[in-house]
Design a protein around this motif. Structure first.
Motif, PDB file in Angstrom:
ATOM      1  N   TYR A  39     -10.204  -5.640   6.653  1.00 30.74           N
ATOM      2  CA  TYR A  39     -11.354  -6.527   6.455  1.00 30.74           C
ATOM      3  C   TYR A  39     -11.963  -6.915   7.797  1.00 30.74           C
ATOM      4  CZ  TYR A  39      -8.759  -7.105   2.098  1.00 30.74           C
ATOM      5  OH  TYR A  39      -8.076  -6.861   0.940  1.00 30.74           O
ATOM      6  N   HIS A  92       0.832  -1.221   0.000  1.00 28.70           N
ATOM      7  CA  HIS A  92       0.000   0.000   0.000  1.00 28.70           C
ATOM      8  C   HIS A  92       0.856   1.257   0.000  1.00 28.70           C
ATOM      9  CE1 HIS A  92       0.368  -1.129   4.319  1.00 28.70           C
ATOM     10  NE2 HIS A  92       0.504   0.158   4.514  1.00 28.70           N
ATOM     11  N   GLU A 116      -8.224   0.590   1.093  1.00 27.04           N
ATOM     12  CA  GLU A 116      -8.295   0.380  -0.354  1.00 27.04           C
ATOM     13  C   GLU A 116      -7.656  -0.949  -0.752  1.00 27.04           C
ATOM     14  OE1 GLU A 116      -7.694   4.564  -2.478  1.00 27.04           O
ATOM     15  OE2 GLU A 116      -6.309   4.355  -0.783  1.00 27.04           O
ATOM     16  N   GLU A 117      -8.081  -1.442  -1.888  1.00 28.95           N
ATOM     17  CA  GLU A 117      -7.510  -2.661  -2.464  1.00 28.95           C
ATOM     18  C   GLU A 117      -6.048  -2.429  -2.861  1.00 28.95           C
ATOM     19  OE1 GLU A 117      -8.255  -5.556  -6.363  1.00 28.95           O
ATOM     20  OE2 GLU A 117      -9.281  -3.642  -6.201  1.00 28.95           O
ATOM     21  N   ARG A 125      -1.606   3.854  -1.566  1.00 26.91           N
ATOM     22  CA  ARG A 125      -3.006   3.676  -1.180  1.00 26.91           C
ATOM     23  C   ARG A 125      -3.105   3.487   0.323  1.00 26.91           C
ATOM     24  NH1 ARG A 125      -4.919  -0.471  -5.909  1.00 26.91           N
ATOM     25  NH2 ARG A 125      -4.378   0.929  -7.617  1.00 26.91           N
ATOM     26  N   SER A 167      -2.604  -4.533  -5.034  1.00 24.76           N
ATOM     27  CA  SER A 167      -2.289  -5.661  -5.916  1.00 24.76           C
ATOM     28  C   SER A 167      -1.660  -6.803  -5.128  1.00 24.76           C
ATOM     29  CB  SER A 167      -1.280  -5.254  -6.987  1.00 24.76           C
ATOM     30  OG  SER A 167      -1.513  -3.955  -7.426  1.00 24.76           O
ATOM     31  N   PRO A 179      -5.450  -2.112   3.006  1.00 23.74           N
ATOM     32  CA  PRO A 179      -6.758  -2.778   2.988  1.00 23.74           C
ATOM     33  C   PRO A 179      -7.065  -3.434   4.335  1.00 23.74           C
ATOM     34  CG  PRO A 179      -5.142  -4.064   1.750  1.00 23.74           C
ATOM     35  CD  PRO A 179      -4.439  -2.819   2.200  1.00 23.74           C
ATOM     36  N   ASN A 182     -13.686 -11.843  -0.273  1.00 25.33           N
ATOM     37  CA  ASN A 182     -13.192 -11.152  -1.474  1.00 25.33           C
ATOM     38  C   ASN A 182     -12.117 -10.126  -1.108  1.00 25.33           C
ATOM     39  OD1 ASN A 182     -12.789  -9.812  -3.847  1.00 25.33           O
ATOM     40  ND2 ASN A 182     -14.979  -9.524  -4.313  1.00 25.33           N
ATOM     41  N   LEU A 183     -10.862 -10.468  -1.377  1.00 25.75           N
ATOM     42  CA  LEU A 183      -9.763  -9.569  -0.997  1.00 25.75           C
ATOM     43  C   LEU A 183      -9.807  -8.244  -1.768  1.00 25.75           C
ATOM     44  CD1 LEU A 183      -6.613 -11.869  -0.575  1.00 25.75           C
ATOM     45  CD2 LEU A 183      -7.937 -10.716   1.200  1.00 25.75           C
ATOM     46  N   SER A 184     -10.473  -8.249  -2.927  1.00 28.15           N
ATOM     47  CA  SER A 184     -10.490  -7.012  -3.720  1.00 28.15           C
ATOM     48  C   SER A 184     -11.558  -6.030  -3.222  1.00 28.15           C
ATOM     49  CB  SER A 184     -10.696  -7.328  -5.201  1.00 28.15           C
ATOM     50  OG  SER A 184     -11.971  -7.893  -5.394  1.00 28.15           O
ATOM     51  N   LYS A 185     -12.318  -6.427  -2.211  1.00 29.78           N
ATOM     52  CA  LYS A 185     -13.337  -5.533  -1.643  1.00 29.78           C
ATOM     53  C   LYS A 185     -13.129  -5.353  -0.136  1.00 29.78           C
ATOM     54  CE  LYS A 185     -16.687  -5.058  -5.050  1.00 29.78           C
ATOM     55  NZ  LYS A 185     -17.152  -6.260  -5.760  1.00 29.78           N
TER      56      LYS A 185
END
Lengths: 263, 263
Positions: A145, A135, A211-212, A140, A214, A143, A203-206
């Motif tokens: 969760y 990040h 923020e997500e 960014r 790569s 992320p 869902n790791l992209s959400k």
């Protein structure tokens, strides 16, 4: 503006107070410990203090002010917890009702400030250990969760543990575990490495907060308990008012990272 | 009676509840973590919880019960904190008024039990590291001293830090520092090594709690923060009633020492 990693904690807090920084503080004031904020009225303070004691992996306390005190005595003597954070969130009855860059107008005389250790604190040590922080690389917010791991209840406070995630290669995950073990006051070692579904993340992209980022081929997600946990807990426990930092927008203390390491 | 070091925690608690053990628990139930006890009425619980947060080296919390609950939920599920300790002390208005082997008659419905980590927990690891534990060798209670190190105040609670002392050779003090660093939840690394006068101790042969032990030629005193600190604090802060374990007479939990190590 000078590279924000090279400015010291007080310098960054000055910029924040003047409204010049309103985003994630990851990577700023390199070498200084960062902290999560929770402000509650005294009537909720005992339950919350007990919640932190019972869930110290997610909620390691660095400072608790006396009732009605908004200035730091310990982690950044004299700093004002109502103005020195880039962005705040105001929760009423468990609902996020507003974001603000200053919370003077919300302050009440029976409020208590809780400062909790933040994993941004050990990122400098990870970088020194040759471990990438995605990040920061991608500029960014980290992320975060909600998991299916329940916190231990204390009075009105209960809810799921929130985690932050950093992707890295397997061998880096081992080294990162060693490095972060040294820092129990800022979440310590990871709570999970590998399959996100095992801790209820679909869902790791959400991400639920932040923020997500790569995840490259050959990398696995590594999860640390996160000081945003009280915000997930607030949504479930519904105190009449609770003020927090906005996820990723931390209080930068005058304590050096290394002062918080146990070895 | 079987060697008390080889009996497990539950077995020792049974003997204690039956009145068969009424002295120091050092060395008993080898491998099981031991804990200090403080019982206070709810009106003092917030201040005391905050005191422990602010003085976590002396007062590392292992468990705090809900109001009115005297059974463990966490460190020894089902055990009764009113009966499972060899000897208790009752303080009224800051004065030690009585010792008892059972405190059922003192229990009130608005009381809270605080269990604090005890340095007896890491003694097994010290012994495994080849470091002698003099009070175990001499079958005495560990010597404890009030220091001139002030605790950080929290509400009504303030007072000096109490330390336990173990004599050893210089090279053993280094190894003991490494070993106990692994155990932050039971006081962690020493707070002082060497000259007792630097922390306000004038006479090692007159401990404030526990018993004197021999110091051999070539040995230095090594001091750890001690969970008897709340008793020194109670004397100064004078809560209407406070019940504690008698120094050295600990609660033996079902948690293994190694579960409390951070590495």
């Amino acid at each position: 503006m000078k590279n924000l990693a090279e400015i010291n904690a007080k310098g960054i807090r000055d910029l924040i107070r003047k409204g010049k920084i309103t985003n994630s503080t990851a990577g700023m004031a390199k070498g200084y410990a960062q902290a999560n904020l929770v402000i509650l009225k005294k009537e909720y303070a005992y339950d919350f203090l007990l919640f932190c004691q019972r869930n110290s992996k997610a909620c390691p306390l660095l400072e608790v002010t006396d009732v009605g005190v908004y200035r730091s005595k310990k982690i950044a003597r004299g700093a004002d917890f109502r103005t020195d954070i880039p962005k705040y969130r105001i929760y009423r009855d468990g609902k996020l009702v507003e974001e603000a860059t200053d919370i003077k107008e919300y302050w009440e005389d029976d409020m208590v400030c809780f400062l909790l250790g933040c994993s941004f604190t050990f990122e400098n040590s990870l970088l020194n250990g040759g471990i990438p922080i995605r990040h920061i690389e991608e500029n960014r917010n980290v992320p975060m969760y909600k998991t299916n791991i329940p916190c231990e209840q204390a009075g009105v406070f209960e809810g799921p543990m929130v985690v932050s995630m950093r992707p890295m290669r397997h061998e880096e995950a081992i080294r990162a575990t060693q490095i972060t073990t040294r820092f129990p006051a800022v979440h310590g070692a990871p709570i999970h490495v590998g399959d996100p579904s095992e801790i209820g993340i679909t869902n790791l992209s959400k991400p639920d907060f932040g923020e997500e980022v790569s995840i490259k081929n050959g990398e696995i997600p590594v999860f640390w308990a996160c000081g945003v946990t009280p915000q997930a807990v607030a949504m479930k426990s519904k105190p009449s008012i609770m003020i927090t930092h906005a996820p990723g927008c931390m209080f930068i203390s005058d304590i050096k990272d290394e002062e918080l390491s146990v070895l």
